[in-house]
Design an enzyme around this catalytic site. Structure first.
Site, mmCIF file in Angstrom:
data_model
loop_
_atom_site.group_PDB
_atom_site.id
_atom_site.type_symbol
_atom_site.label_atom_id
_atom_site.label_comp_id
_atom_site.label_asym_id
_atom_site.label_seq_id
_atom_site.Cartn_x
_atom_site.Cartn_y
_atom_site.Cartn_z
ATOM 1 N N SER A 54 0.808 -1.222 0.000
ATOM 2 C CA SER A 54 0.000 0.000 0.000
ATOM 3 C C SER A 54 0.841 1.273 0.000
ATOM 4 O O SER A 54 0.335 2.332 -0.362
ATOM 5 C CB SER A 54 -0.916 0.032 1.231
ATOM 6 N N PHE A 62 -10.511 8.701 16.437
ATOM 7 C CA PHE A 62 -11.649 8.021 17.045
ATOM 8 C C PHE A 62 -11.333 6.694 17.726
ATOM 9 O O PHE A 62 -12.212 6.079 18.307
ATOM 10 C CB PHE A 62 -12.741 7.821 15.985
ATOM 11 N N GLU A 63 -10.115 6.211 17.608
ATOM 12 C CA GLU A 63 -9.733 4.965 18.275
ATOM 13 C C GLU A 63 -8.244 5.036 18.617
ATOM 14 O O GLU A 63 -7.487 5.772 17.974
ATOM 15 C CB GLU A 63 -9.959 3.748 17.358
ATOM 16 N N GLU A 115 -10.122 7.101 2.565
ATOM 17 C CA GLU A 115 -9.733 5.692 2.438
ATOM 18 C C GLU A 115 -10.690 4.754 3.164
ATOM 19 O O GLU A 115 -11.001 4.955 4.344
ATOM 20 C CB GLU A 115 -8.327 5.464 3.011
ATOM 21 N N HIS A 138 -6.964 -9.667 4.345
ATOM 22 C CA HIS A 138 -5.791 -10.310 4.948
ATOM 23 C C HIS A 138 -6.210 -11.358 5.973
ATOM 24 O O HIS A 138 -5.533 -12.361 6.168
ATOM 25 C CB HIS A 138 -4.902 -9.272 5.640
ATOM 26 N N ASP A 163 -5.489 0.563 -4.309
ATOM 27 C CA ASP A 163 -4.031 0.582 -4.431
ATOM 28 C C ASP A 163 -3.498 -0.727 -5.016
ATOM 29 O O ASP A 163 -2.527 -0.744 -5.748
ATOM 30 C CB ASP A 163 -3.379 0.889 -3.076
ATOM 31 N N HIS A 164 -4.176 -1.838 -4.693
ATOM 32 C CA HIS A 164 -3.709 -3.150 -5.158
ATOM 33 C C HIS A 164 -4.840 -4.149 -5.004
ATOM 34 O O HIS A 164 -5.851 -3.863 -4.365
ATOM 35 C CB HIS A 164 -2.495 -3.610 -4.346
ATOM 36 N N HIS A 221 -1.673 -9.834 -0.892
ATOM 37 C CA HIS A 221 -2.188 -9.016 -1.997
ATOM 38 C C HIS A 221 -2.105 -9.800 -3.301
ATOM 39 O O HIS A 221 -1.421 -10.818 -3.380
ATOM 40 C CB HIS A 221 -1.361 -7.735 -2.135
HETATM 41 ZN ZN ZN Z 1 -2.640 -5.041 2.673
#
Ligand code: ZN
Length: 586
Positions: free
Chosen positions: A141, A316-317, A360, A369, A406-407, A516
């Site tokens: 990424s 927020f986290e 994003e 993943h 991105d991928h 990926h």
């Molecule tokens: Zn990744």
């Protein structure tokens, strides 16, 4: 309206820039804000140049500019001018992920899933994007987002830095920091924003504002002693120290990267600050933006008068934000990606010069993943809702929206499920493409067991086992006459609910994290300049198409020295100098 840009322009520009500025005078003289760049908005011709024996950053920059100009000319998109630009980045959002997500979205809505279209699938223009990096066939990424944001391909793991230095080489990366679209927009007097569901210091958002030859340097605790001694600064610090007025809007997770070591997190008792330098970056940001607003939960965000908020920081986290599936269980309350997108645009559109925003959907990638199709599709649907929210808050006559990934990933469709089969279910349909005349029903594998439509080529879903060939690698041909020799090795899913949100689809290669994929991803575009997105583009051309159709960005690019006197991009990518200047000023 050029409030801060001159100082920022100097910070972004190289020492030899003054002479280049003079050379660009013919392009950059339009004085009135409304006319600024108008002369440069006509179609430009950027002849392709021969590929050098080695791929240099300068060649990538010029080749990307030439591909963008050619795509624009073929589409007769020259002359279209964007005031605002929004880049939506679905991290790891492969074509199978999009297809499966739109089927799930339609099936949830009780309508036909296969023909259902997510918001961005209804855009009028699309292209394919080639995602390889300068050193990797299947990319990560960091290098891919750097290509999208700077117009120059680079290596895996690099954020806003060219391919020249070694990875982790702080000193070697100095002078190789490439100017991003967000920096260009800030220098041009536009408002800027980055919004994500991951840590705001994670690879994709970091590539909008940051520069380091190591994506993992999100907080100073992660830097090597050498990198610290050489003056490299982590992404959280780069975000808060960003020159000029700083980012107008930044929202996502990652609070612990901003708080000093041991500092209590306001929401979770188990989370504490991670900074070893003692800086409280939230306090520093608040002091630097006395009119700005810092929020860390949904209630605080909802209470803001956003149309009169000049700057907004939302964390927020402590780390990544929740998956959409778990979001409503968050005790303190967390906004959705769509809510953050609407909030960001409300703040950004106060600037008559326009804005650049990156949004994003960062956890599509995380779910893939993990080998968990449910969350990946659910996150993709939430991402599509954010695109829809942006469309509702902007005018397609002046706002270019680009949606891409991105991928890719290794998730794929298997079997011949009948039309309307639950996308997370087991294949019900024909056993093979050869018995289409038969009545579809259960379509078992060669061992008689059911299997799911969605599966992975790698990852934690591996179930072990072997087949009729002896243990070890299998050899072609494995299944003569379409009769698989496999008789065992797969689990019996007959009584397993594969539509359960926590079910892991099977994977071929056992790996802790699914990987990926290396094939193209899609680009969808709407608004001024969108027609230039067609054909199969190198990923770094995205930057150039955006810049060539946004007069303020294009004029700024020329003013900073990447064009010749005719306004044509040259083999000279822009290098950002603010980090070096800051270091020298210490
Ligand atoms: Zn990744």
């Amino acid at each position: 309206m050029n409030r801060l840009p001159s100082a920022l322009r100097r910070a972004l520009c190289s020492a030899g820039c003054a002479a280049l500025l003079a050379g660009c005078a013919g392009v950059a003289t339009a004085p009135a804000a409304a006319d600024r760049g108008a002369a440069t908005a006509a179609a430009i011709s950027v002849p392709a140049i021969a590929r050098p024996s080695g791929e240099t950053p300068a060649w990538w920059f010029r080749a990307g500019a030439a591909q963008a100009a050619a795509a624009s000319a073929q589409a007769q998109a020259g002359g279209q001018r964007a005031k605002n630009v929004i880049v939506f980045l679905g991290d790891g959002m492969s074509l199978p992920t999009i297809a499966a997500a739109h089927i799930l979205a339609g099936q949830r809505a009780g309508v036909d899933g296969e023909s259902y279209r997510l918001s961005f699938e209804q855009f009028p223009f699309s292209a394919l994007s080639r995602t390889y990096e300068t050193d990797q066939q299947t990319p990560d990424s960091a290098g891919t987002m750097t290509a999208i944001m700077t117009g120059v391909k680079t290596r895996a793991g690099y954020i806003g830095v060219s391919q020249v230095p070694r990875r982790d080489d702080c000193a070697g990366s100095r002078g190789q920091e490439l100017v991003t679209t967000l920096e260009l927009a800030a220098a041009a007097g536009m408002s800027t924003g980055a919004v994500t569901t991951t840590r705001i210091t994670h690879a994709t958002p970091a590539a909008t504002y940051g520069h380091l030859p190591e994506r993992n340097w999100e907080v100073d605790a992660e830097l090597t002693p050498e990198a610290k001694a050489q003056g490299c600064k982590d992404f959280a610090a780069q975000l808060v120290d960003f020159p000029g007025g700083g980012l107008t809007v930044a929202m996502g997770g990652g609070r612990t990267e901003f708080l000093p070591a041991g500092a209590a997190d306001p929401e979770h008792a188990t989370a504490v600050g991670r900074r070893l330098d003692g800086r409280n970056l939230v306090a520093e940001w608040t002091a630097r933006h006395p009119q700005g607003r810092y929020v860390w939960n949904q209630h605080q965000l909802d209470a803001l008068d956003l149309a009169h908020t000049p700057q907004l920081l939302g964390l927020f986290e402590p780390s990544h934000m929740h998956y959409e599936h778990e979001r409503l269980h968050d005790a303190a309350g967390e906004p959705s990606l769509a809510q953050m997108t609407t909030a960001a645009i409300t703040v950004l559109r106060q600037n008559p010069n326009g804005f650049f925003l990156m949004v994003e959907g960062g956890r599509i990638d995380h779910a893939l993943h993990a080998g968990n199709a449910f969350r990946a599709l659910d996150e993709t649907i939430a991402f599509a809702e954010a695109v829809k929210a942006a469309q509702a808050a902007t005018d397609p006559a002046d706002t270019l929206i680009v949606v891409t990934a991105d991928h890719s990933h290794t998730m794929t469709f298997a079997g011949y499920p009948r039309r309307g089969n639950p996308i997370l279910g087991k294949v019900q349909g024909h056993t093979s493409s050869y018995d289409e005349g038969s009545t579809p029903g259960n379509a078992p594998d060669a061992t008689g067991l059911p299997y799911t439509t969605l599966g992975f080529a790698s990852g934690p879903g591996y179930t072990g086992a072997s087949d009729r060939q002896s243990e070890g690698p299998k050899h072609y041909p494995h299944a003569p006459n379409h009769i698989s020799p496999a008789t065992q090795g797969r689990p019996n899913l007959t009584d397993v609910d594969t539509t359960d949100p926590d079910y892991l689809q099977e994977a071929t290669v056992p790996l802790k994290a699914e990987t990926h994929g290396g094939e193209d991803v899609a680009i969808f575009a709407n608004g001024p300049g969108a027609a230039a997105f067609h054909g199969e583009l190198e990923q770094n051309a995205i930057f150039h198409i955006i810049v060539q159709h946004t007069p303020r960005l294009r004029t700024e690019l020329c003013q900073l020295g990447s064009c010749n006197a005719a306004g044509v991009p040259v083999e000279r990518p822009l290098y950002s100098r603010w980090l070096q200047q800051e270091q020298q000023g210490r």
